[in-house]
Write a protein that holds these residues in place. Sequence first.
Motif, mmCIF file in Angstrom:
data_model
loop_
_atom_site.group_PDB
_atom_site.id
_atom_site.type_symbol
_atom_site.label_atom_id
_atom_site.label_comp_id
_atom_site.label_asym_id
_atom_site.label_seq_id
_atom_site.Cartn_x
_atom_site.Cartn_y
_atom_site.Cartn_z
ATOM 1 N N MET A 1 -74.682 -66.611 9.599
ATOM 2 C CA MET A 1 -74.601 -65.674 8.490
ATOM 3 C C MET A 1 -73.222 -65.011 8.433
ATOM 4 N N GLU A 2 -72.685 -64.674 9.617
ATOM 5 C CA GLU A 2 -71.366 -64.042 9.648
ATOM 6 C C GLU A 2 -70.301 -64.952 9.047
ATOM 7 N N LEU A 3 -70.411 -66.238 9.350
ATOM 8 C CA LEU A 3 -69.423 -67.176 8.839
ATOM 9 C C LEU A 3 -69.519 -67.319 7.321
ATOM 10 N N LEU A 4 -70.723 -67.267 6.782
ATOM 11 C CA LEU A 4 -70.903 -67.349 5.338
ATOM 12 C C LEU A 4 -70.289 -66.139 4.645
ATOM 13 N N VAL A 5 -70.539 -64.963 5.174
ATOM 14 C CA VAL A 5 -69.974 -63.747 4.594
ATOM 15 C C VAL A 5 -68.449 -63.782 4.685
ATOM 16 N N PHE A 6 -67.935 -64.232 5.828
ATOM 17 C CA PHE A 6 -66.480 -64.328 5.977
ATOM 18 C C PHE A 6 -65.893 -65.361 5.018
ATOM 19 N N ALA A 7 -66.585 -66.461 4.812
ATOM 20 C CA ALA A 7 -66.105 -67.483 3.877
ATOM 21 C C ALA A 7 -66.062 -66.938 2.448
ATOM 22 N N LEU A 8 -67.070 -66.183 2.057
ATOM 23 C CA LEU A 8 -67.071 -65.573 0.728
ATOM 24 C C LEU A 8 -65.953 -64.543 0.591
ATOM 25 N N TYR A 9 -65.747 -63.748 1.632
ATOM 26 C CA TYR A 9 -64.672 -62.753 1.606
ATOM 27 C C TYR A 9 -63.305 -63.442 1.571
#
Length: 70
Positions: free
Chosen positions: A1-9
Motif C-alpha cells: 500500500m505504501e508503494l502505491l501511495v508513493f507511486a501516485l504522489y
Amino acid sequence: MELLVFALYTAFCGWAVFMDGAEVLEGWKSWFLFGWFAAMLTAEQLRFYIGVSWLASLAVLLFHLFGGAA
C-alpha cells in the motif's frame, strides 16, 4: 500500500515539476494542497517545494521499507 501511495504522489510531483502543473496550481489553488503559505508562492517556488517534499517522502518510504520504526 505504501508503494502505491508513493507511486501516485510521484506521478503528481512529476506533473507539477516537469509539466505545467505548477502553473495550474499557482495562487489560491495551491492553498488546498499545501497550506496557507503556498498561496503566495510562484510557480518556480512551488516546483522547488514539491521537489523537496518528494525527496522527503522518498526518505520516509525508504526508512519504513528497510526496517525503520514500525
